[in-house]
Design a protein around this motif. Structure first.
Motif, PDB file in Angstrom:
ATOM      1  N   GLY A  33      42.881 -11.963  60.671  1.00 11.40           N
ATOM      2  CA  GLY A  33      42.775 -10.870  61.633  1.00 11.40           C
ATOM      3  C   GLY A  33      43.040 -11.314  63.059  1.00 11.40           C
ATOM      4  O   GLY A  33      42.550 -10.702  64.008  1.00 11.40           O
ATOM      5  N   ILE A  34      43.818 -12.399  63.208  1.00  7.51           N
ATOM      6  CA  ILE A  34      44.181 -12.908  64.528  1.00  7.51           C
ATOM      7  C   ILE A  34      45.665 -12.642  64.773  1.00  7.51           C
ATOM      8  O   ILE A  34      46.441 -12.534  63.832  1.00  7.51           O
ATOM      9  CB  ILE A  34      43.892 -14.429  64.647  1.00  7.51           C
ATOM     10  CG1 ILE A  34      44.650 -15.212  63.560  1.00  7.51           C
ATOM     11  CG2 ILE A  34      42.392 -14.691  64.581  1.00  7.51           C
ATOM     12  CD1 ILE A  34      44.545 -16.719  63.659  1.00  7.51           C
ATOM     13  N   SER A  35      46.038 -12.544  66.040  1.00  8.61           N
ATOM     14  CA  SER A  35      47.441 -12.300  66.360  1.00  8.61           C
ATOM     15  C   SER A  35      48.294 -13.500  65.947  1.00  8.61           C
ATOM     16  O   SER A  35      47.949 -14.647  66.237  1.00  8.61           O
ATOM     17  CB  SER A  35      47.611 -12.042  67.859  1.00  8.61           C
ATOM     18  OG  SER A  35      48.980 -11.883  68.156  1.00  8.61           O
ATOM     19  N   LEU A  36      49.410 -13.206  65.290  1.00 11.21           N
ATOM     20  CA  LEU A  36      50.331 -14.250  64.840  1.00 11.21           C
ATOM     21  C   LEU A  36      51.717 -14.092  65.462  1.00 11.21           C
ATOM     22  O   LEU A  36      52.632 -14.840  65.137  1.00 11.21           O
ATOM     23  CB  LEU A  36      50.450 -14.220  63.309  1.00 11.21           C
ATOM     24  CG  LEU A  36      49.149 -14.472  62.545  1.00 11.21           C
ATOM     25  CD1 LEU A  36      49.375 -14.289  61.052  1.00 11.21           C
ATOM     26  CD2 LEU A  36      48.596 -15.857  62.850  1.00 11.21           C
ATOM     27  N   ASN A  86      45.040  -1.730  66.670  1.00 10.05           N
ATOM     28  CA  ASN A  86      44.871  -3.089  66.155  1.00 10.05           C
ATOM     29  C   ASN A  86      45.971  -3.498  65.169  1.00 10.05           C
ATOM     30  O   ASN A  86      45.863  -4.525  64.506  1.00 10.05           O
ATOM     31  CB  ASN A  86      43.500  -3.229  65.477  1.00 10.05           C
ATOM     32  CG  ASN A  86      43.316  -2.231  64.342  1.00 10.05           C
ATOM     33  OD1 ASN A  86      43.712  -1.075  64.453  1.00 10.05           O
ATOM     34  ND2 ASN A  86      42.712  -2.657  63.259  1.00 10.05           N
ATOM     35  N   ALA A  87      47.044  -2.704  65.071  1.00  7.78           N
ATOM     36  CA  ALA A  87      48.128  -3.005  64.131  1.00  7.78           C
ATOM     37  C   ALA A  87      49.183  -3.864  64.818  1.00  7.78           C
ATOM     38  O   ALA A  87      49.764  -3.460  65.820  1.00  7.78           O
ATOM     39  CB  ALA A  87      48.758  -1.721  63.607  1.00  7.78           C
ATOM     40  N   GLU A  88      49.396  -5.058  64.273  1.00 10.70           N
ATOM     41  CA  GLU A  88      50.459  -5.943  64.742  1.00 10.70           C
ATOM     42  C   GLU A  88      51.511  -5.997  63.633  1.00 10.70           C
ATOM     43  O   GLU A  88      51.165  -6.168  62.469  1.00 10.70           O
ATOM     44  CB  GLU A  88      49.898  -7.341  65.006  1.00 10.70           C
ATOM     45  CG  GLU A  88      50.942  -8.360  65.404  1.00 10.70           C
ATOM     46  CD  GLU A  88      50.329  -9.716  65.683  1.00 10.70           C
ATOM     47  OE1 GLU A  88      50.196 -10.061  66.871  1.00 10.70           O
ATOM     48  OE2 GLU A  88      49.972 -10.420  64.711  1.00 10.70           O
ATOM     49  N   PHE A  89      52.776  -5.847  64.018  1.00  7.34           N
ATOM     50  CA  PHE A  89      53.862  -5.866  63.043  1.00  7.34           C
ATOM     51  C   PHE A  89      54.702  -7.116  63.255  1.00  7.34           C
ATOM     52  O   PHE A  89      55.182  -7.369  64.365  1.00  7.34           O
ATOM     53  CB  PHE A  89      54.717  -4.605  63.173  1.00  7.34           C
ATOM     54  CG  PHE A  89      53.979  -3.346  62.825  1.00  7.34           C
ATOM     55  CD1 PHE A  89      53.877  -2.935  61.512  1.00  7.34           C
ATOM     56  CD2 PHE A  89      53.352  -2.596  63.810  1.00  7.34           C
ATOM     57  CE1 PHE A  89      53.185  -1.784  61.178  1.00  7.34           C
ATOM     58  CE2 PHE A  89      52.653  -1.444  63.494  1.00  7.34           C
ATOM     59  CZ  PHE A  89      52.567  -1.033  62.168  1.00  7.34           C
ATOM     60  N   LEU A  90      54.877  -7.886  62.192  1.00  6.00           N
ATOM     61  CA  LEU A  90      55.651  -9.119  62.220  1.00  6.00           C
ATOM     62  C   LEU A  90      56.947  -8.851  61.461  1.00  6.00           C
ATOM     63  O   LEU A  90      56.948  -8.797  60.222  1.00  6.00           O
ATOM     64  CB  LEU A  90      54.851 -10.252  61.579  1.00  6.00           C
ATOM     65  CG  LEU A  90      53.437 -10.446  62.158  1.00  6.00           C
ATOM     66  CD1 LEU A  90      52.623 -11.409  61.291  1.00  6.00           C
ATOM     67  CD2 LEU A  90      53.504 -10.926  63.605  1.00  6.00           C
ATOM     68  N   PRO A  91      58.069  -8.618  62.162  1.00  7.11           N
ATOM     69  CA  PRO A  91      59.305  -8.155  61.517  1.00  7.11           C
ATOM     70  C   PRO A  91      59.878  -9.155  60.509  1.00  7.11           C
ATOM     71  O   PRO A  91      59.905 -10.360  60.762  1.00  7.11           O
ATOM     72  CB  PRO A  91      60.271  -7.972  62.687  1.00  7.11           C
ATOM     73  CG  PRO A  91      59.402  -7.866  63.898  1.00  7.11           C
ATOM     74  CD  PRO A  91      58.207  -8.713  63.609  1.00  7.11           C
ATOM     75  N   ALA A 107      58.270  -5.140  57.922  1.00  7.55           N
ATOM     76  CA  ALA A 107      57.378  -5.979  58.733  1.00  7.55           C
ATOM     77  C   ALA A 107      56.116  -6.266  57.931  1.00  7.55           C
ATOM     78  O   ALA A 107      55.713  -5.486  57.060  1.00  7.55           O
ATOM     79  CB  ALA A 107      57.018  -5.272  60.040  1.00  7.55           C
ATOM     80  N   ILE A 108      55.502  -7.383  58.241  1.00  9.51           N
ATOM     81  CA  ILE A 108      54.173  -7.687  57.705  1.00  9.51           C
ATOM     82  C   ILE A 108      53.175  -7.009  58.634  1.00  9.51           C
ATOM     83  O   ILE A 108      53.188  -7.239  59.850  1.00  9.51           O
ATOM     84  CB  ILE A 108      53.931  -9.201  57.638  1.00  9.51           C
ATOM     85  CG1 ILE A 108      54.914  -9.851  56.658  1.00  9.51           C
ATOM     86  CG2 ILE A 108      52.483  -9.495  57.234  1.00  9.51           C
ATOM     87  CD1 ILE A 108      54.906 -11.361  56.677  1.00  9.51           C
ATOM     88  N   LEU A 109      52.340  -6.155  58.071  1.00  7.90           N
ATOM     89  CA  LEU A 109      51.301  -5.478  58.837  1.00  7.90           C
ATOM     90  C   LEU A 109      50.096  -6.414  58.936  1.00  7.90           C
ATOM     91  O   LEU A 109      49.492  -6.767  57.928  1.00  7.90           O
ATOM     92  CB  LEU A 109      50.906  -4.167  58.156  1.00  7.90           C
ATOM     93  CG  LEU A 109      49.664  -3.458  58.696  1.00  7.90           C
ATOM     94  CD1 LEU A 109      49.829  -3.081  60.160  1.00  7.90           C
ATOM     95  CD2 LEU A 109      49.361  -2.221  57.849  1.00  7.90           C
ATOM     96  N   ASN A 110      49.784  -6.824  60.146  1.00 12.30           N
ATOM     97  CA  ASN A 110      48.657  -7.714  60.402  1.00 12.30           C
ATOM     98  C   ASN A 110      47.633  -6.941  61.227  1.00 12.30           C
ATOM     99  O   ASN A 110      47.862  -6.669  62.406  1.00 12.30           O
ATOM    100  CB  ASN A 110      49.141  -8.962  61.168  1.00 12.30           C
ATOM    101  CG  ASN A 110      48.033  -9.950  61.445  1.00 12.30           C
ATOM    102  OD1 ASN A 110      47.085 -10.063  60.679  1.00 12.30           O
ATOM    103  ND2 ASN A 110      48.151 -10.658  62.546  1.00 12.30           N
ATOM    104  N   LEU A 111      46.525  -6.539  60.597  1.00 11.65           N
ATOM    105  CA  LEU A 111      45.484  -5.824  61.332  1.00 11.65           C
ATOM    106  C   LEU A 111      44.602  -6.837  62.038  1.00 11.65           C
ATOM    107  O   LEU A 111      44.087  -7.776  61.423  1.00 11.65           O
ATOM    108  CB  LEU A 111      44.653  -4.948  60.391  1.00 11.65           C
ATOM    109  CG  LEU A 111      45.376  -3.752  59.769  1.00 11.65           C
ATOM    110  CD1 LEU A 111      44.437  -2.966  58.882  1.00 11.65           C
ATOM    111  CD2 LEU A 111      45.969  -2.851  60.843  1.00 11.65           C
ATOM    112  N   LEU A 112      44.428  -6.648  63.336  1.00  9.52           N
ATOM    113  CA  LEU A 112      43.674  -7.576  64.164  1.00  9.52           C
ATOM    114  C   LEU A 112      42.195  -7.202  64.196  1.00  9.52           C
ATOM    115  O   LEU A 112      41.829  -6.032  64.152  1.00  9.52           O
ATOM    116  CB  LEU A 112      44.238  -7.574  65.583  1.00  9.52           C
ATOM    117  CG  LEU A 112      45.746  -7.829  65.699  1.00  9.52           C
ATOM    118  CD1 LEU A 112      46.183  -7.766  67.150  1.00  9.52           C
ATOM    119  CD2 LEU A 112      46.123  -9.156  65.064  1.00  9.52           C
TER     120      LEU A 112
END
Length: 195
Positions: A33-36, A86-91, A107-112
């Motif tokens: 749940g950390i920003s990547l 809190n949604a971070e998208f990693l394309p 994208a990979i959905l990474n919830l922070l």
């Protein structure tokens, strides 16, 4: 407000992703749940698993064995329109078994972060034998709705970060948009299957 466990469906025809992109952060970081975004490689690619050579179909939530959510451009646009802060998208681009790009807008959905949503007194669970602060297995989930922020629409549970919950209005939006490849279970009383 009702909440639902969000999982990816394993369709018989769905292409399966079995590895994060080359150059990605360590696998365990995707469950934190950390920003990547700073660590994530540019022009990242994921490849269909050679273990499932006949599975080629794409869905809005793509099948994978990573306990990740790999979402289509359509799913991303919808989640962004719901203003999930809190949604971070990693394309990532998706490549087939032969290495041909078949989709560039995933994208990979990474919830922070996480919400203290699990009622540790009423739930039936086993703690993780390595990370003693995390639940390893849920047998029966009970929630503490009052502990969940009113702004939390999609979130990880802080005591089980691999567990993603969505609010009923998010589920309604997913269904109305016709998103594919996901499954939900009512969170209250969930028996811990499918994770």
């Amino acid at each position: 407000m009702n909440y639902y466990v969000l999982t990816t469906v394993s369709h018989q025809d769905a292409a399966v992703i079995d590895a994060y992109p080359r150059g990605s952060p360590a696998d365990w970081k995707f469950d934190e749940g950390i920003s990547l975004a700073r660590e994530f490689p540019e022009r990242a690619e994921v490849v269909f698993s050679k273990s499932f050579p006949d599975f080629r179909k794409l869905y809005d939530f793509q099948s994978n064995i990573l306990s990740a959510f790999i979402v289509s451009g359509k799913a991303r646009q919808l989640i962004e329109s719901l203003r999930v802060p809190n949604a971070e998208f990693l394309p990532v681009a998706l490549k087939d078994h032969r290495g041909n790009v078949v989709a560039e807008d995933y994208a990979i959905l990474n919830l922070l972060g996480g919400e203290d949503a699990i009622d540790m007194e009423r739930s039936d669970y086993k703690m993780n034998h390595i990370d003693k602060e995390q639940i390893g297995r849920i047998k029966k989930l009970a929630l503490k709705p009052d502990a969940i922020s009113p702004e939390a629409r999609m979130f990880r549970c802080s005591r089980m970060r691999r567990l993603f919950l969505i609010r009923e209005d998010v589920l309604a939006a997913f269904n109305e948009a016709g998103l594919t490849g996901f499954r939900t279970y009512p969170a209250e009383g969930w028996k811990g299957l499918e994770l």
